[in-house]
Design a protein around this motif. Structure first.
Motif, short mmCIF file in Angstrom:
data_model
loop_
_atom_site.label_atom_id
_atom_site.label_comp_id
_atom_site.label_asym_id
_atom_site.label_seq_id
_atom_site.Cartn_x
_atom_site.Cartn_y
_atom_site.Cartn_z
N GLY A 19 0.76 -1.24 0.00
CA GLY A 19 0.00 0.00 0.00
C GLY A 19 0.79 1.29 0.00
O GLY A 19 0.36 2.30 -0.55
N ASP A 72 3.55 4.22 6.09
CA ASP A 72 2.44 3.41 5.56
C ASP A 72 1.37 4.30 4.94
O ASP A 72 1.34 5.52 5.15
CB ASP A 72 1.84 2.53 6.66
N ASP A 73 0.50 3.65 4.17
CA ASP A 73 -0.55 4.38 3.45
C ASP A 73 -1.67 4.83 4.38
O ASP A 73 -2.09 5.98 4.35
CB ASP A 73 -1.12 3.52 2.30
MG MG Z 1 -0.99 -1.51 4.01
#
Ligand code: MG
Ligand code: IMP
Length: 173
Positions: free
Chosen positions: A41, A95-96
Motif C-alpha cells: 500500500g 504506511d498508506d
Molecule cells: Mg498496508
C-alpha cells in the motif's frame, strides 16, 4: 464497481507530501533516516515522500498483509522482512493508511524489539473512527472518514493502486 471522483486530488496529495517531508527533514536534521515502507500500500506515498526529504536516507521494506477484500482479518502475515540492520538506526516507518492499527502496532513492536536508536511513524491517511489499538503516529497526512478508499497505492483486491488520486470505493448494488 464504482470509483467516485477524486476525494483527494493529485495536487492535494502532493502538497501534503511536501509539507510532511519538510517537517520530517527539520526534525531529523543532522541524522540519517532508515525509511521502512510497509508494502504494498505505501509504495507510491513512500517514493514521493523520500524524494522530497532533505536528509540522507537509506531504505528497506516490509511486506505485510492483514486484509481480505474490505474486511480486516485481524491477522498479520509478514511475507518479506527488513534486511537492513535496525540496531542504532533512526527508523521512519511509512504506511498508506491506519485503520484498526492492528498491523501497524504489530510491525512497530517487531521493529522496537530490534533496538533502533529511534522509531517514528508517518502515515498518509488516518481512519481514526476505526481504531482498535492505540498506536503513536508522529506524522499524519489526512484524517479520512470510515469509508473504503482506493488509489495512490491503496487497493481493493489489489486493483486501483495505480490511480494518481484517492477515491472512495463503492460496490455496485
Ligand atoms: Mg498496508
Ligand atoms: P489496520 O491493521 O486495520 O490498521 O490495517 C491497515 C491496512 O489495511 C492498511 O495498511 C491498508 O493496507 C489496509 N486498509 C485499511 N483501510 C483501507 C482502505 O480504506 N482502503 C484500502 N486499504 C485499506
Amino acid at each position: 464497481m464504482i470509483i467516485g471522483k477524486p476525494f483527494l486530488t493529485t495536487e492535494h496529495i502532493h502538497e501534503k507530501v511536501v509539507e510532511l517531508a519538510d517537517k520530517i527533514s527539520q526534525d531529523y536534521m543532522g541524522k540519517e533516516i532508515l525509511a521502512v515502507g510497509i508494502l504494498k500500500g505505501s509504495f507510491m506515498f513512500f517514493a514521493d515522500l523520500i524524494r522530497a526529504l532533505k536528509t540522507p536516507v537509506t531504505l528497506d521494506f516490509i511486506i505485510a498483509s492483514s486484509y481480505l477484500k474490505t474486511t480486516s482479518t485481524g491477522e498479520i502475515k509478514i511475507h518479506y522482512d527488513i534486511r537492513e540492520d535496525i540496531a542504532g538506526k533512526h527508523v521512519l516507518l511509512i504506511d498508506d493508511i491506519i485503520d484498526t492499527g492492528i498491523s501497524l502496532n504489530y510491525i512497530r513492536e517487531r521493529i522496537l524489539s530490534k533496538g533502533p536508536a529511534s522509531l517514528k511513524i508517518c502515515i498518509l491517511l488516518d481512519k481514526k473512527e476505526r481504531r482498535v489499538v492505540d498506536v503513536p503516529v508522529d506524522y499524519i497526512g489526512f484524517e479520512v472518514p470510515n469509508k473504503f478508499v482506493v488509489g495512490y497505492g491503496l487497493d481493493y483486491d489489489n486493483n486501483y493502486r495505480n490511480l494518481p488520486y484517492i477515491a472512495i470505493f463503492k460496490k455496485e448494488t
